[in-house]
Design a protein around this motif. Sequence first.
Motif, PDB file in Angstrom:
ATOM      1  N   LYS A   1      10.777  -1.579  -3.550  1.00 36.11           N
ATOM      2  CA  LYS A   1       9.968  -1.819  -2.359  1.00 36.11           C
ATOM      3  C   LYS A   1       8.518  -1.987  -2.763  1.00 36.11           C
ATOM      4  CE  LYS A   1       9.234  -0.100   2.261  1.00 36.11           C
ATOM      5  NZ  LYS A   1       9.482   1.003   3.176  1.00 36.11           N
ATOM      6  N   VAL A   2       7.932  -3.091  -2.331  1.00 34.21           N
ATOM      7  CA  VAL A   2       6.540  -3.405  -2.643  1.00 34.21           C
ATOM      8  C   VAL A   2       5.765  -3.298  -1.352  1.00 34.21           C
ATOM      9  CG1 VAL A   2       4.990  -5.230  -3.443  1.00 34.21           C
ATOM     10  CG2 VAL A   2       7.244  -4.980  -4.481  1.00 34.21           C
ATOM     11  N   GLN A   3       4.729  -2.446  -1.356  1.00 37.62           N
ATOM     12  CA  GLN A   3       4.031  -2.180  -0.103  1.00 37.62           C
ATOM     13  C   GLN A   3       2.538  -2.458  -0.241  1.00 37.62           C
ATOM     14  OE1 GLN A   3       4.210   1.894   1.577  1.00 37.62           O
ATOM     15  NE2 GLN A   3       6.037   1.169   2.611  1.00 37.62           N
ATOM     16  N   ASN A   4       2.059  -3.456   0.454  1.00 35.59           N
ATOM     17  CA  ASN A   4       0.622  -3.774   0.537  1.00 35.59           C
ATOM     18  C   ASN A   4      -0.098  -3.764  -0.808  1.00 35.59           C
ATOM     19  OD1 ASN A   4       1.324  -1.767   3.110  1.00 35.59           O
ATOM     20  ND2 ASN A   4       0.328  -3.706   3.621  1.00 35.59           N
ATOM     21  N   ILE A   5       0.516  -4.419  -1.797  1.00 39.98           N
ATOM     22  CA  ILE A   5      -0.119  -4.429  -3.123  1.00 39.98           C
ATOM     23  C   ILE A   5      -1.316  -5.381  -3.156  1.00 39.98           C
ATOM     24  CG2 ILE A   5       0.216  -5.192  -5.528  1.00 39.98           C
ATOM     25  CD1 ILE A   5       1.344  -2.461  -5.050  1.00 39.98           C
ATOM     26  N   VAL A   6      -2.416  -4.868  -3.670  1.00 41.55           N
ATOM     27  CA  VAL A   6      -3.635  -5.656  -3.821  1.00 41.55           C
ATOM     28  C   VAL A   6      -4.107  -5.530  -5.264  1.00 41.55           C
ATOM     29  CG1 VAL A   6      -6.068  -5.885  -3.154  1.00 41.55           C
ATOM     30  CG2 VAL A   6      -4.348  -5.298  -1.426  1.00 41.55           C
ATOM     31  N   LYS A   7      -4.490  -6.654  -5.869  1.00 41.06           N
ATOM     32  CA  LYS A   7      -5.084  -6.605  -7.209  1.00 41.06           C
ATOM     33  C   LYS A   7      -6.152  -7.683  -7.293  1.00 41.06           C
ATOM     34  CE  LYS A   7      -5.329  -5.661 -11.680  1.00 41.06           C
ATOM     35  NZ  LYS A   7      -5.641  -4.315 -12.196  1.00 41.06           N
TER      36      LYS A   7
ATOM     37  N   SER B   1      10.747  -6.242  -0.032  1.00 39.20           N
ATOM     38  CA  SER B   1      11.649  -5.349  -0.742  1.00 39.20           C
ATOM     39  C   SER B   1      12.823  -6.134  -1.299  1.00 39.20           C
ATOM     40  CB  SER B   1      12.128  -4.224   0.183  1.00 39.20           C
ATOM     41  OG  SER B   1      12.654  -4.778   1.358  1.00 39.20           O
ATOM     42  N   ILE B   2      13.453  -5.570  -2.308  1.00 39.61           N
ATOM     43  CA  ILE B   2      14.603  -6.220  -2.934  1.00 39.61           C
ATOM     44  C   ILE B   2      15.784  -5.268  -2.825  1.00 39.61           C
ATOM     45  CG2 ILE B   2      15.450  -7.380  -4.999  1.00 39.61           C
ATOM     46  CD1 ILE B   2      12.554  -7.404  -6.035  1.00 39.61           C
ATOM     47  N   ASN B   3      16.882  -5.751  -2.284  1.00 44.18           N
ATOM     48  CA  ASN B   3      18.060  -4.908  -2.139  1.00 44.18           C
ATOM     49  C   ASN B   3      18.823  -4.791  -3.442  1.00 44.18           C
ATOM     50  OD1 ASN B   3      17.641  -4.384   0.597  1.00 44.18           O
ATOM     51  ND2 ASN B   3      18.637  -6.317   1.159  1.00 44.18           N
ATOM     52  N   GLU B   4      19.586  -3.732  -3.550  1.00 46.36           N
ATOM     53  CA  GLU B   4      20.380  -3.534  -4.757  1.00 46.36           C
ATOM     54  C   GLU B   4      21.376  -4.676  -4.910  1.00 46.36           C
ATOM     55  OE1 GLU B   4      21.590   0.457  -5.112  1.00 46.36           O
ATOM     56  OE2 GLU B   4      22.521   0.126  -7.051  1.00 46.36           O
ATOM     57  N   GLY B   5      21.477  -5.223  -6.111  1.00 46.42           N
ATOM     58  CA  GLY B   5      22.421  -6.303  -6.377  1.00 46.42           C
ATOM     59  C   GLY B   5      21.952  -7.666  -5.927  1.00 46.42           C
ATOM     60  N   GLU B   6      20.706  -7.732  -5.506  1.00 49.46           N
ATOM     61  CA  GLU B   6      20.190  -8.997  -4.993  1.00 49.46           C
ATOM     62  C   GLU B   6      19.317  -9.674  -6.048  1.00 49.46           C
ATOM     63  OE1 GLU B   6      18.011 -10.160  -0.830  1.00 49.46           O
ATOM     64  OE2 GLU B   6      17.026  -8.652  -2.048  1.00 49.46           O
ATOM     65  N   THR B   7      19.218 -11.013  -5.967  1.00 46.21           N
ATOM     66  CA  THR B   7      18.230 -11.714  -6.774  1.00 46.21           C
ATOM     67  C   THR B   7      17.189 -12.299  -5.839  1.00 46.21           C
ATOM     68  OG1 THR B   7      19.853 -12.306  -8.456  1.00 46.21           O
ATOM     69  CG2 THR B   7      17.829 -13.576  -8.406  1.00 46.21           C
ATOM     70  N   LEU B   8      15.958 -11.843  -6.015  1.00 41.19           N
ATOM     71  CA  LEU B   8      14.881 -12.417  -5.219  1.00 41.19           C
ATOM     72  C   LEU B   8      14.120 -13.389  -6.108  1.00 41.19           C
ATOM     73  CD1 LEU B   8      13.133 -12.446  -2.605  1.00 41.19           C
ATOM     74  CD2 LEU B   8      11.694 -10.732  -3.704  1.00 41.19           C
ATOM     75  N   GLY B   9      14.063 -14.640  -5.694  1.00 44.16           N
ATOM     76  CA  GLY B   9      13.292 -15.630  -6.438  1.00 44.16           C
ATOM     77  C   GLY B   9      11.856 -15.606  -5.955  1.00 44.16           C
ATOM     78  N   LEU B  10      10.914 -15.665  -6.909  1.00 44.19           N
ATOM     79  CA  LEU B  10       9.502 -15.689  -6.530  1.00 44.19           C
ATOM     80  C   LEU B  10       8.906 -16.957  -7.131  1.00 44.19           C
ATOM     81  CD1 LEU B  10       7.155 -14.109  -5.219  1.00 44.19           C
ATOM     82  CD2 LEU B  10       6.814 -12.954  -7.397  1.00 44.19           C
TER      83      LEU B  10
END
Lengths: 325, 260, 284
Positions: free
Chosen positions: B5-11, B35-44
């Motif tokens: 889970k990625v929450q409000n990341i700022v850099k 967020s990325i679920n277990e067993g999932e592939t999220l493409g960015l």
Amino acid sequence: MTENALLSIRGLHTYFFPGKAVGRAVEGVSFDVGSSESIGLVGESGCGKSVTALSILRLVSRPGKIVSGEIIFERGGKKEDMLLLSEQEMTKVRGGEISMIFQEPFTSLNPVFRVEYQVGESAKLHLGIKGEALRALVMETLSGAGIKDAERVADSYPHELSGGLRQRVMIAMALISGPKLLIADEPTTALDVTVQAQILDLLADIRLKRKLSVIMVSHDLGIINRICDRVNIMYSGRIVESSPKKEIFSNPLHPYTAGLLKSIPSLSKIEKRLPAIPGNVPDPFDPPAGCRFHPRCQKAMDICKKTEPGETVVDGRMVKCWLYK
Amino acid sequence: MELVKVQNIVKHFRKQKGMFGAFETVKAVDDVSFSINEGETLGLVGESGCGKSTLGRIIIRLLREDSGKIFLNGKELTALNFNELKPLRRDMQIIFQDPFASLNPRIRIGAAVAETLEILKDEDAVRKAAKMLEMVGLPSSAFSKYPHEFSGGQRQRICIARALVSRPKFILCDEPVSSLDVSVQAQIINLLKDLKDELGLTYLFISHDLRVVRNISDRVAVMKDGKVVEIADNETIYKYPVNAYTKELIGSVQETGKEL
Amino acid sequence: MKETLKFIKLFSANKSALIGGVLVICLGVIALAAPLLSGYAPDGQNMAEKLQPPSRLHLLGTDELGRDVFSRMIFGSRISLSVGFAAVFISTLIGLLVGAVSGYFGGWIDQFFMRLVDIVLSVPALFFILMLVVFLGPSIFNVMVIIGLTTWTDLARLVRAEVLSLKNREYILAARASGASHARIIIKHILPNAMAPVFVSVTFGVAGAILIESGLSFLGLGVQPPDPSWGNILTSGKDYIETAWWLTAFPGMAIFATIISYNLLGEGLRNILDPRLSGSKERV
């Protein structure tokens, strides 16, 4: 040899000699480029496509050497073998009658000179114009390369420009002396997809407007599809298939061409497993015997392992494969 | 179930213009959440400089964020220090783009693959490393060789083995096929798919190549100028893109099948 | 193994490395075998035979106290070489540490060390060394330490630059992603890849240190008589330069030959190691 070919390459051999080993980068490549025709030279790393392109302008540097062959180019109504020209004559050909653009727009421009100077240099050299006339020509060529604020770009240094703009400047540089042939070596590989699409549009457009012959070197069949009339597929230093674009995509002859086409992922079709070609690209210093592709070919026969296939013509298309003998 | 889970990341990065120029702030990652679920592939997907790699490195804790939180399996990674993080490294690994730069030229393949386990003081490191090399399709002779004896595709297999040897749950794939030849690229994509099914992995697959992302992802996120501009199902985003930039990206892909 | 073989092959094909290497080994053997080679004790005086020119009895003649110059020189080579090696060992240790830490951690640590390097470099080296010797007193041990403490700066900069270029390689990131500690990354992943320029610098460093030691001893601030060193043999010989040329000519030649052989070896190593030993295969 086709009578009206602008450029004909016959039996080109370019080898590399680092130390004792011999790298047969280009081994017997022959093809023609007709006037205002666009040819694609496609293949994977080490197949010799870039070396072929560099050989045309005799820009292969040590330890590489053109060993044999003919590169016949039509200059001023006469056909001349460029491998026999003096180095002095060659400098007139380079940037004058034949221009080249490279992959890296970041390193192909000199960081210490303004764009105007770099673009104008070739025209000064080859056309002998200077002063106001030169500046006018530079502006015109920059605009012709799709640069909207040519004035500002002309006064900029390369590092002040984006990658896409730099590649447009490179194109302007290549075109300013009005060459008949443009060699583009992976001109969009270093660019983002959206910029790549714009540059390809520009090249397609310029090609038609200037009736330019183009040799497009690329590993990406998608790019070739966008810009070329005829496609030469290279593998391990040889052209294994040469066909018009339409036919090569709908009905590839050589098993390598077919494999290459299938292994490219597509937006419109998702496959559980991509049909990959097994094995690795051959090492030019240690290529397999017989047909260079046989260790990775699913249709390989006994003869493929021993003897290299010659050229076969099928419906006006050239293929080097035992399946068509 | 949510694995990452990625929450409000700022850099933000501060960049100086020239040697004496003014500093300017580059918003590399600008308030990103997903967020990325277990067993999932999220493409960015995104173009160079959009912040996708920076985001990836923040997620697997190679870079520190300015603000925001990262969770892995419910644990807040952003709250942990170096030593607390160490045991969790086993669960997340990275595969890089350039298989020539990502292997130490002076370390044998076997040792390179076993390193993660050695750091974790696993006594069975050598056997597990050998088994992993076999799993990614390399001969057992590879174990005692050096990286320069392998081609790009084989090196990428080695990198995959190195990433998977600790049996992580989450893998960050940072442009893993971008520098490979087309024919080899397909092999590696297939391998990544197979390993995912076999080992139950979860991928964040970063790439600039929409064709590759389309072929491997369950969901796709599109990033531009540090922001995620669209995130949706693979089918949905391709067939019904909403964001103008997503549409442009899809339209820019040079397809071989496309009639011109 | 393969790399070692390749190195040997390249080494023997490189003329300057080969000549330098052979000379360096010869000098080392002579120094080690000093008691076997010399017929006389290095400080054995024999006033009856003082200031003898080179002869069959005294190969390189005798000095003003009748000591055999050949014996003094080969025993002197032991001292010169050990000062050279010890000094370089110290300077390499400091240089590696400072360079690696600066390059790897960056930030204020880097700023601090690099300013320190600037300061050390901004003081004329010989002046600095002379001051320290005067302060600490001349002795073999002090000379080793002082040379070591003043000559690490170049190596520190070299190593820092190497580390800077290496630390963002992806294999370093991969190691970090596996939870490797900073020490492990520096020692296992970074330094082995940064060693090529270090070897070259060490070789040149030995030559430099021997030269400094000779200079100091010549000025009477280095190795103290009666311990022989090429520098102090020269000093005592300079008073007799018009009558007994052998007292200055031979130690001078010895210093010259040693420096040349280490520099040749260093030059050769640089040529061999620079296009890295194990590059990836060049692509055509």
